[in-house]
Design a protein around this motif. Structure first.
Motif, PDB file in Angstrom:
ATOM      1  N   UNK A   1      48.356  26.491 -39.394  1.00 48.37           N
ATOM      2  CA  UNK A   1      49.664  26.166 -39.958  1.00 48.37           C
ATOM      3  C   UNK A   1      50.276  25.023 -39.165  1.00 48.37           C
ATOM      4  N   UNK A   2      50.683  23.977 -39.884  1.00 52.26           N
ATOM      5  CA  UNK A   2      51.156  22.756 -39.226  1.00 52.26           C
ATOM      6  C   UNK A   2      52.514  22.281 -39.730  1.00 52.26           C
ATOM      7  N   UNK A   3      53.165  23.022 -40.633  1.00 51.89           N
ATOM      8  CA  UNK A   3      54.401  22.495 -41.222  1.00 51.89           C
ATOM      9  C   UNK A   3      55.554  22.486 -40.228  1.00 51.89           C
ATOM     10  N   UNK A   4      55.521  23.390 -39.245  1.00 55.13           N
ATOM     11  CA  UNK A   4      56.621  23.525 -38.275  1.00 55.13           C
ATOM     12  C   UNK A   4      57.903  23.963 -38.969  1.00 55.13           C
ATOM     13  N   UNK A   5      57.776  24.527 -40.164  1.00 58.34           N
ATOM     14  CA  UNK A   5      58.919  25.011 -40.941  1.00 58.34           C
ATOM     15  C   UNK A   5      58.711  26.498 -41.197  1.00 58.34           C
TER      16      UNK A   5
END
Length: 252
Positions: free
Chosen positions: A170-174
């Protein structure tokens, strides 16, 4: 071996070939060492039944781990289920060829790191799949030739299905996008889950997951901050650290 294969096609018979050289012979022709190897040659139809090939294709499509089993004395053949740790090889007169589902890397968040990570995943034998409901990020222009899903991450993961040959990053940081995806992965048998974010971000993530009812052992499956600690700074370097960590989990 080519001649043996041609003969097998002609007479319809399967056979075991054995080759070997000594260390001295190997060194003389430029090889590092000698050894022995057994090779099984089987023609399709007269040897491998087409029904067995159909079973193997169906298992691959369904992402089921199976082995092709051959008794080299009776030449009886079968397809049987196996575990994730199964390997190919001989056990006495029985040969098993393990067929595992292809490796997949599902990347949640089509950000700059994902561009490099998708390329590295493909080079390392993983099928990269991008998930991002934001069209400005998950576009064909930014990820040419890649599979991109614009569903919400948790819905896309449910649709894809997760197993022991799947890694999720997971890379969205949201949190609105990452947290539902993380919950879905923690309820699955996925091989790896890595999440981008600082130590402070991960502490907030852990508190959220504890409030959602996840146990300490379940939360401990998360690799965060994602990637091996190699001092990575740029998106490409971070992708290297993530690919290295996933490789470590797969191989060790």
């Amino acid at each position: 071996m080519i001649l043996e294969a041609i003969e097998a096609l002609g007479d319809g018979g399967s056979r075991i070939l054995e080759f070997g050289v000594s260390d001295d012979e190997a060194f003389a022709v430029g090889l590092a060492c000698g050894g022995r190897i057994r090779v099984m040659v089987e023609p399709v139809g007269d040897g491998i039944p087409e029904t067995v090939l159909e079973e193997l294709v169906a298992a691959r499509a369904a992402r089921r781990a199976v082995a092709y089993r051959v008794d080299t004395q009776s030449w009886e053949r079968a397809v049987e289920p196996v575990g994730a740790e199964a390997k190919s090889g001989f056990e006495g007169d029985v040969f098993r060829a393990a067929h595992h589902p292809p490796l997949r890397m599902i990347i949640v968040g089509a950000v700059h790191i994902a561009q490099h990570l998708a390329d590295m995943a493909g080079a390392c034998g993983w099928e990269p799949i991008l998930i991002d409901p934001r069209p400005v990020f998950g576009s064909e222009e930014r990820f040419p030739g890649r599979q991109i899903m614009d569903d919400w991450p948790d819905e896309a993961l449910e649709q894809l299905g997760l197993d022991t040959r799947t890694a999720v990053v997971t890379l969205t940081h949201d949190p609105k996008l990452d947290n539902p995806a993380i919950e879905t992965v923690l309820r699955s048998d996925a091989l790896y889950l890595g999440c981008l974010g600082s130590t402070r971000t991960h502490a907030k993530r852990v508190a959220y997951l504890e409030g959602a009812g996840f146990s300490a052992d379940e939360i401990a499956r998360i690799h965060a901050p994602v990637g091996l600690n190699i001092g990575a700074r740029s998106p490409a370097e971070i992708a290297v650290s993530v690919m290295a960590e996933i490789t470590q989990v797969l191989r060790q």
